[in-house]
Write a protein that holds these residues in place. Structure first.
Motif, PDB file in Angstrom:
ATOM      1  N   ARG A 296       0.828  -1.217   0.000  1.00 57.04           N
ATOM      2  CA  ARG A 296       0.000   0.000   0.000  1.00 57.04           C
ATOM      3  C   ARG A 296       0.858   1.261   0.000  1.00 57.04           C
ATOM      4  O   ARG A 296       0.530   2.237  -0.674  1.00 57.04           O
ATOM      5  N   LYS A 297       1.946   1.248   0.761  1.00 56.12           N
ATOM      6  CA  LYS A 297       2.833   2.420   0.784  1.00 56.12           C
ATOM      7  C   LYS A 297       3.452   2.670  -0.584  1.00 56.12           C
ATOM      8  O   LYS A 297       3.730   3.807  -0.949  1.00 56.12           O
ATOM      9  N   LEU A 298       3.699   1.584  -1.333  1.00 52.57           N
ATOM     10  CA  LEU A 298       4.261   1.725  -2.669  1.00 52.57           C
ATOM     11  C   LEU A 298       3.197   2.110  -3.703  1.00 52.57           C
ATOM     12  O   LEU A 298       3.529   2.427  -4.848  1.00 52.57           O
ATOM     13  N   GLY A 299       1.925   2.058  -3.299  1.00 53.80           N
ATOM     14  CA  GLY A 299       0.840   2.432  -4.200  1.00 53.80           C
ATOM     15  C   GLY A 299       0.592   1.420  -5.307  1.00 53.80           C
ATOM     16  O   GLY A 299       0.173   1.792  -6.402  1.00 53.80           O
ATOM     17  N   LEU A 300       0.847   0.149  -5.020  1.00 48.95           N
ATOM     18  CA  LEU A 300       0.672  -0.901  -6.028  1.00 48.95           C
ATOM     19  C   LEU A 300      -0.509  -1.790  -5.683  1.00 48.95           C
ATOM     20  O   LEU A 300      -0.783  -2.034  -4.507  1.00 48.95           O
ATOM     21  N   ASN A 301      -1.191  -2.289  -6.715  1.00 51.27           N
ATOM     22  CA  ASN A 301      -2.221  -3.282  -6.448  1.00 51.27           C
ATOM     23  C   ASN A 301      -1.529  -4.645  -6.286  1.00 51.27           C
ATOM     24  O   ASN A 301      -0.333  -4.771  -6.535  1.00 51.27           O
ATOM     25  N   GLN A 302      -2.290  -5.650  -5.874  1.00 53.66           N
ATOM     26  CA  GLN A 302      -1.677  -6.952  -5.616  1.00 53.66           C
ATOM     27  C   GLN A 302      -0.996  -7.520  -6.847  1.00 53.66           C
ATOM     28  O   GLN A 302       0.113  -8.057  -6.760  1.00 53.66           O
ATOM     29  N   SER A 303      -1.611  -7.410  -7.985  1.00 57.99           N
ATOM     30  CA  SER A 303      -1.042  -7.960  -9.211  1.00 57.99           C
ATOM     31  C   SER A 303       0.307  -7.312  -9.543  1.00 57.99           C
ATOM     32  O   SER A 303       1.288  -7.994  -9.851  1.00 57.99           O
ATOM     33  N   GLN A 304       0.373  -5.990  -9.464  1.00 54.66           N
ATOM     34  CA  GLN A 304       1.616  -5.270  -9.748  1.00 54.66           C
ATOM     35  C   GLN A 304       2.710  -5.644  -8.755  1.00 54.66           C
ATOM     36  O   GLN A 304       3.853  -5.901  -9.136  1.00 54.66           O
ATOM     37  N   PHE A 305       2.363  -5.644  -7.489  1.00 54.66           N
ATOM     38  CA  PHE A 305       3.325  -5.904  -6.417  1.00 54.66           C
ATOM     39  C   PHE A 305       3.905  -7.310  -6.501  1.00 54.66           C
ATOM     40  O   PHE A 305       5.114  -7.495  -6.511  1.00 54.66           O
ATOM     41  N   TRP A 306       3.031  -8.295  -6.583  1.00 59.70           N
ATOM     42  CA  TRP A 306       3.486  -9.687  -6.518  1.00 59.70           C
ATOM     43  C   TRP A 306       4.116 -10.166  -7.814  1.00 59.70           C
ATOM     44  O   TRP A 306       5.024 -10.999  -7.797  1.00 59.70           O
ATOM     45  N   SER A 307       3.672  -9.640  -8.946  1.00 57.31           N
ATOM     46  CA  SER A 307       4.244 -10.102 -10.218  1.00 57.31           C
ATOM     47  C   SER A 307       5.720  -9.731 -10.347  1.00 57.31           C
ATOM     48  O   SER A 307       6.479 -10.425 -11.023  1.00 57.31           O
ATOM     49  N   ARG A 308       6.155  -8.681  -9.668  1.00 60.90           N
ATOM     50  CA  ARG A 308       7.570  -8.267  -9.731  1.00 60.90           C
ATOM     51  C   ARG A 308       8.510  -9.297  -9.117  1.00 60.90           C
ATOM     52  O   ARG A 308       9.703  -9.281  -9.378  1.00 60.90           O
ATOM     53  N   ILE A 309       7.958 -10.192  -8.294  1.00 63.51           N
ATOM     54  CA  ILE A 309       8.804 -11.229  -7.696  1.00 63.51           C
ATOM     55  C   ILE A 309       8.344 -12.629  -8.100  1.00 63.51           C
ATOM     56  O   ILE A 309       8.741 -13.624  -7.493  1.00 63.51           O
ATOM     57  N   GLY A 310       7.508 -12.699  -9.134  1.00 63.43           N
ATOM     58  CA  GLY A 310       7.111 -13.992  -9.686  1.00 63.43           C
ATOM     59  C   GLY A 310       6.036 -14.732  -8.910  1.00 63.43           C
ATOM     60  O   GLY A 310       5.938 -15.948  -8.989  1.00 63.43           O
ATOM     61  N   VAL A 311       5.214 -14.006  -8.170  1.00 60.24           N
ATOM     62  CA  VAL A 311       4.120 -14.606  -7.404  1.00 60.24           C
ATOM     63  C   VAL A 311       2.811 -14.161  -8.031  1.00 60.24           C
ATOM     64  O   VAL A 311       2.663 -12.996  -8.409  1.00 60.24           O
ATOM     65  N   THR A 312       1.857 -15.094  -8.133  1.00 63.19           N
ATOM     66  CA  THR A 312       0.557 -14.734  -8.688  1.00 63.19           C
ATOM     67  C   THR A 312      -0.197 -13.841  -7.711  1.00 63.19           C
ATOM     68  O   THR A 312       0.101 -13.818  -6.516  1.00 63.19           O
ATOM     69  N   GLN A 313      -1.188 -13.133  -8.224  1.00 61.19           N
ATOM     70  CA  GLN A 313      -2.000 -12.268  -7.376  1.00 61.19           C
ATOM     71  C   GLN A 313      -2.701 -13.089  -6.306  1.00 61.19           C
ATOM     72  O   GLN A 313      -2.752 -12.686  -5.145  1.00 61.19           O
ATOM     73  N   SER A 314      -3.214 -14.255  -6.673  1.00 56.06           N
ATOM     74  CA  SER A 314      -3.933 -15.064  -5.681  1.00 56.06           C
ATOM     75  C   SER A 314      -2.987 -15.592  -4.609  1.00 56.06           C
ATOM     76  O   SER A 314      -3.336 -15.634  -3.416  1.00 56.06           O
ATOM     77  N   GLY A 315      -1.777 -15.962  -5.001  1.00 57.58           N
ATOM     78  CA  GLY A 315      -0.781 -16.391  -4.010  1.00 57.58           C
ATOM     79  C   GLY A 315      -0.403 -15.251  -3.083  1.00 57.58           C
ATOM     80  O   GLY A 315      -0.313 -15.419  -1.863  1.00 57.58           O
ATOM     81  N   GLY A 316      -0.205 -14.069  -3.644  1.00 58.19           N
ATOM     82  CA  GLY A 316       0.112 -12.893  -2.841  1.00 58.19           C
ATOM     83  C   GLY A 316      -1.005 -12.543  -1.880  1.00 58.19           C
ATOM     84  O   GLY A 316      -0.760 -12.170  -0.733  1.00 58.19           O
ATOM     85  N   SER A 317      -2.229 -12.705  -2.340  1.00 58.43           N
ATOM     86  CA  SER A 317      -3.383 -12.435  -1.485  1.00 58.43           C
ATOM     87  C   SER A 317      -3.370 -13.366  -0.270  1.00 58.43           C
ATOM     88  O   SER A 317      -3.658 -12.939   0.856  1.00 58.43           O
ATOM     89  N   ARG A 318      -3.020 -14.620  -0.498  1.00 61.63           N
ATOM     90  CA  ARG A 318      -2.937 -15.572   0.616  1.00 61.63           C
ATOM     91  C   ARG A 318      -1.852 -15.155   1.607  1.00 61.63           C
ATOM     92  O   ARG A 318      -2.050 -15.245   2.816  1.00 61.63           O
ATOM     93  N   TYR A 319      -0.714 -14.707   1.092  1.00 59.95           N
ATOM     94  CA  TYR A 319       0.365 -14.253   1.982  1.00 59.95           C
ATOM     95  C   TYR A 319      -0.084 -13.037   2.789  1.00 59.95           C
ATOM     96  O   TYR A 319       0.196 -12.924   3.974  1.00 59.95           O
ATOM     97  N   GLU A 320      -0.783 -12.127   2.144  1.00 57.73           N
ATOM     98  CA  GLU A 320      -1.252 -10.927   2.836  1.00 57.73           C
ATOM     99  C   GLU A 320      -2.313 -11.259   3.890  1.00 57.73           C
ATOM    100  O   GLU A 320      -2.505 -10.501   4.834  1.00 57.73           O
ATOM    101  N   SER A 321      -2.974 -12.386   3.715  1.00 50.11           N
ATOM    102  CA  SER A 321      -4.005 -12.810   4.666  1.00 50.11           C
ATOM    103  C   SER A 321      -3.441 -13.622   5.824  1.00 50.11           C
ATOM    104  O   SER A 321      -4.199 -14.092   6.668  1.00 50.11           O
ATOM    105  N   GLY A 322      -2.125 -13.823   5.838  1.00 55.41           N
ATOM    106  CA  GLY A 322      -1.516 -14.498   6.974  1.00 55.41           C
ATOM    107  C   GLY A 322      -0.841 -15.817   6.705  1.00 55.41           C
ATOM    108  O   GLY A 322      -0.215 -16.389   7.598  1.00 55.41           O
ATOM    109  N   ARG A 323      -0.933 -16.338   5.495  1.00 53.80           N
ATOM    110  CA  ARG A 323      -0.240 -17.589   5.196  1.00 53.80           C
ATOM    111  C   ARG A 323       1.264 -17.359   5.258  1.00 53.80           C
ATOM    112  O   ARG A 323       1.746 -16.277   4.902  1.00 53.80           O
ATOM    113  N   ASN A 324       1.998 -18.361   5.742  1.00 55.25           N
ATOM    114  CA  ASN A 324       3.451 -18.234   5.845  1.00 55.25           C
ATOM    115  C   ASN A 324       4.073 -18.014   4.467  1.00 55.25           C
ATOM    116  O   ASN A 324       3.719 -18.700   3.506  1.00 55.25           O
ATOM    117  N   ILE A 325       5.002 -17.080   4.412  1.00 52.72           N
ATOM    118  CA  ILE A 325       5.702 -16.776   3.168  1.00 52.72           C
ATOM    119  C   ILE A 325       7.007 -17.564   3.156  1.00 52.72           C
ATOM    120  O   ILE A 325       7.815 -17.433   4.076  1.00 52.72           O
TER     121      ILE A 325
END
Length: 99
Positions: free
Chosen positions: A14-43
């Motif tokens: 949020r501080k970077l002003g990116l949506n989940q797709s933009q943020f997670w795709s930069r490190i090769g993670v899908t939006q749905s995977g990133g959403s799970r990490y943001e919801s508390g799943r272990n990274i």
């Protein structure tokens, strides 16, 4: 920031002003995977490392070569003090200078 520090990835994104797709795709993670990490799943550690490099340290991983990583790993193990000094200098060089 140390490797074992807990990162609030949602807050970083949020501080970077990116949506989940933009943020997670930069490190090769899908939006749905990133959403799970943001919801508390272990990274996983490799994802945590990429997160720190790309979004905290602002490293362009497109420009990092395998040789660079091997050299950094060797230096870190063989001469930790020199590694720390060089790391501090590199960080200082990346920070914008005050006028």
């Amino acid at each position: 920031m140390k490797a074992n520090d807990k990162i609030d990835v949602r807050e970083v994104r949020r501080k970077l002003g990116l949506n989940q797709s933009q943020f997670w795709s930069r490190i090769g993670v899908t939006q749905s995977g990133g959403s799970r990490y943001e919801s508390g799943r272990n990274i996983p550690r490799p994802v945590q490392a990429l997160l720190r490099l790309v979004h905290i340290e602002q490293v362009d991983i497109e420009k990092v070569r395998r040789d660079d990583m091997e050299m950094a790993d060797y230096l870190k193990k063989s001469n930790p003090e020199l590694y720390k000094t060089l790391k501090k200098e590199a960080r200082a060089a990346r920070k914008p200078k005050k006028a």
